[in-house]
Design a protein around this motif. Structure first.
Motif, PDB file in Angstrom:
ATOM      1  N   ALA A   8      11.090   4.320  -1.747  1.00  0.00           N
ATOM      2  CA  ALA A   8      10.145   5.376  -2.104  1.00  0.00           C
ATOM      3  C   ALA A   8      10.854   6.359  -3.030  1.00  0.00           C
ATOM      4  CB  ALA A   8       9.654   6.096  -0.845  1.00  0.00           C
ATOM      5  N   SER A  33       3.198   7.558   2.986  1.00  0.00           N
ATOM      6  CA  SER A  33       4.226   8.502   3.420  1.00  0.00           C
ATOM      7  C   SER A  33       3.653   9.908   3.308  1.00  0.00           C
ATOM      8  CB  SER A  33       5.473   8.378   2.545  1.00  0.00           C
ATOM      9  OG  SER A  33       6.450   9.336   2.910  1.00  0.00           O
ATOM     10  N   THR A  86      13.420  12.166  -0.450  1.00  0.00           N
ATOM     11  CA  THR A  86      12.748  11.421   0.609  1.00  0.00           C
ATOM     12  C   THR A  86      13.494  11.545   1.929  1.00  0.00           C
ATOM     13  OG1 THR A  86      13.972   9.433  -0.041  1.00  0.00           O
ATOM     14  CG2 THR A  86      11.775   9.732  -0.983  1.00  0.00           C
ATOM     15  N   ILE A 145       7.432   6.604   6.610  1.00  0.00           N
ATOM     16  CA  ILE A 145       6.432   5.804   5.920  1.00  0.00           C
ATOM     17  C   ILE A 145       5.800   4.866   6.929  1.00  0.00           C
ATOM     18  CG2 ILE A 145       7.925   3.873   5.231  1.00  0.00           C
ATOM     19  CD1 ILE A 145       6.526   4.138   2.418  1.00  0.00           C
ATOM     20  N   LEU A 167       7.690   2.694  -4.948  1.00  0.00           N
ATOM     21  CA  LEU A 167       8.267   1.632  -4.115  1.00  0.00           C
ATOM     22  C   LEU A 167       8.380   0.315  -4.907  1.00  0.00           C
ATOM     23  CD1 LEU A 167       6.094   2.302  -0.993  1.00  0.00           C
ATOM     24  CD2 LEU A 167       8.467   2.866  -1.241  1.00  0.00           C
TER      25      LEU A 167
END
Length: 511
Positions: free
Chosen positions: A44, A100, A52, A57, A13
């Motif tokens: 992310a 996450s 993702t 998250i 991130l």
């Protein structure tokens, strides 16, 4: 409040700066203030092999699983590009965590009084628990982060100054970005993320042989000649089509794990002979150890200090160089004859390496033993009643397939290996070049049933040349040649091989 379990494996991130949460009480314990609403946005990045999409998250605050401060916000979605924006309410401390929970969890420990953007990745995830642990011991956030990050980098043999994990991107152009990309590849290829777990008391990996396991994954990429194909796959995922020079960091892990010098400006072009398990030579090329290819081998194919002759095969007008060694005239090239109409015993019994005709032009052609002997394929599984005298085989008229004694004598009449084969001086002029071999595959668990598929192996590493000597119905002899960097010597010896395999042929003039 929500409890999070120990994180071992993580993604990426981006983090920026903000005063968000600066009014929160900066203490380790329940505060008296009402707390702040904090929002952190970023991206992310789960590495190159993970997505993702459909992940979520969550932002919240904790220092250890048994000690919670503030609330955890609602889980929010992460879009297909990895972007997110997560909020937490009633935060009573300046330190929060992004989490996450997918198959490979991602996390990042943040100081929200200074940053409200972040990149969460495998590296931020691997140190989250250590950061909280050190802070519980009384360290300030910056010191705890630095200690945890440096411990991880030291364990991975990476530069210990590249600790700003939350600002690196898989698709950036800096050194930190390149390192993140390299380690993300390593982590994804590892059998289990647990190999990366660290003991916070010692700062070392919990598994004693952890780095060896990690470096073995990278060695598979280097020896397997997969660096180019990997880069193409990685660049295809990049929004810009570019990725930083992560190969440099993979190469450092490889070198340290294999016990080689790192690839630096001082050893550009250095060649190292192959390890027996991998059958591959490697070369230092612009900061990266990679598998060596034909163009990396130094020196000419033929010995420039010797006088070679020339022979033209009447059958197909192919030209071969010849050399007189010990009073006998040898071809200084492997045979490259393929006319199965004129020579029916060749049908389906000869190959160019990788079935690429250009390789035949360089290395010659590979034949089964029966094809080399110009015998029907039935003799791959039955014995031939060998006659006295020369055996022509598929050699031109007036030439023959050598015996073990004949090839033995030329092999030790000065070095027989071309300087194509790393470091050899080709003193005899015999000019053996490393053309590899073609191995006949059999059904799994059954050494008697062949699949008809040939497996090509070890071009630029070693070579085999058939001789006429038969051992039994299934096996015949061939000479094996390679150059060993260890000790700086050539290796050549006769060994038994399955007649179904594809090896090269050298012809000797009748005398």
């Amino acid at each position: 409040m929500k409890k999070l379990y120990t994180l071992g494996f993580v993604a990426l991130l981006f983090v920026g700066c903000s005063d968000n949460g600066s009014d929160a009480e900066d203490v380790f314990g329940p505060g008296k203030k009402k707390g702040k609403t904090v929002t952190v946005s970023g991206v992310a990045q789960r590495g190159f092999g993970e997505t993702t999409a459909s992940d979520s998250i969550q932002l919240g605050s904790r220092l250890a699983p048994e000690y919670w401060i503030g609330e955890w916000g609602e889980s929010v979605g992460i879009d297909s590009a990895g972007n997110f924006s997560a909020s937490v309410f009633g935060l009573k401390i300046n330190y929060a965590e992004l989490y996450s929970p997918s198959n490979i969890p991602l996390s990042a420990a943040l100081d929200v009084s200074k940053s409200n953007t972040a990149n969460v990745n495998y590296l931020t995830s691997l140190i989250t628990e250590s950061v909280w642990h050190y802070m519980e011991q009384g360290m300030a956030y910056e010191e705890a982060w630095s200690k945890a990050a440096k411990s991880l980098l030291k364990n991975l043999h990476m530069p210990e100054n590249l600790t700003d994990f939350t600002h690196y991107s898989l698709y950036g152009e800096g050194e930190g970005d390149a390192m993140l990309a390299a380690l993300s590849i390593v982590i994804e290829r590892s059998v289990t993320w647990r190999v990366f777990e660290m003991d916070t008391a010692t700062g070392l990996f919990r598994e004693e042989e952890a780095f060896k396991k990690i470096s073995a994954n990278v060695a598979g990429l280097v020896y397997g000649d997969k660096l180019d194909s990997l880069r193409k796959a990685v660049e295809a995922q990049s929004p810009t089509g570019k990725v930083a020079n992560y190969e440099k960091y993979l190469s450092e892990i490889f070198a340290d794990g294999e016990g080689y010098d790192r690839c630096t400006a001082e050893n550009q072009g250095k060649l190292i002979g192959y390890e027996d398990y991998y059958y591959a030579s490697i070369v230092c090329d612009k900061s990266v150890w990679r598998k060596a290819h034909l163009g990396d081998f130094i020196g000419p194919k033929y010995n420039p200090d010797l006088t070679y002759g020339m022979y033209i095969d009447d059958r197909d007008h192919h030209v071969y160089m010849t050399i007189n060694i010990g009073g006998k005239l040898w071809m200084a090239d492997n045979l490259n004859y393929a006319d199965s109409s004129a020579t029916p015993n060749l049908a389906g019994q000869s190959w160019c390496y990788d079935n690429d005709s250009t390789n035949c032009n360089v290395f010659g052609r590979m034949y089964t033993w029966s094809a080399a002997m110009d015998l029907p394929s039935a003799f791959l599984d039955s014995s031939y009643d060998e006659k006295e005298g020369f055996h022509q085989g598929i050699c031109p008229e007036g030439w023959h397939i050598p015996t073990d004694e004949e090839l033995n004598s030329v092999t030790f009449e000065g070095s027989p290996l071309s300087s194509f084969m790393t470091g050899s001086d080709n003193a005899s002029g015999f000019s053996v070049i490393p053309g590899g071999a073609a191995y006949a595959e059999t059904e799994y668990g059954d050494s008697e049933e062949y699949t008809g598929v040939m497996h090509f192996e070890a071009m630029e590493s070693y070579t085999n040349i058939w001789i006429r000597n038969e051992y039994n119905s299934r096996n015949a002899e061939a000479w094996y040649y390679r150059y060993s960097m260890e000790g700086g010597r050539s290796q050549a010896y006769s060994e038994l091989n399955d007649k179904h395999h594809g090896f090269y042929v050298r012809c000797l003039k009748d005398y």
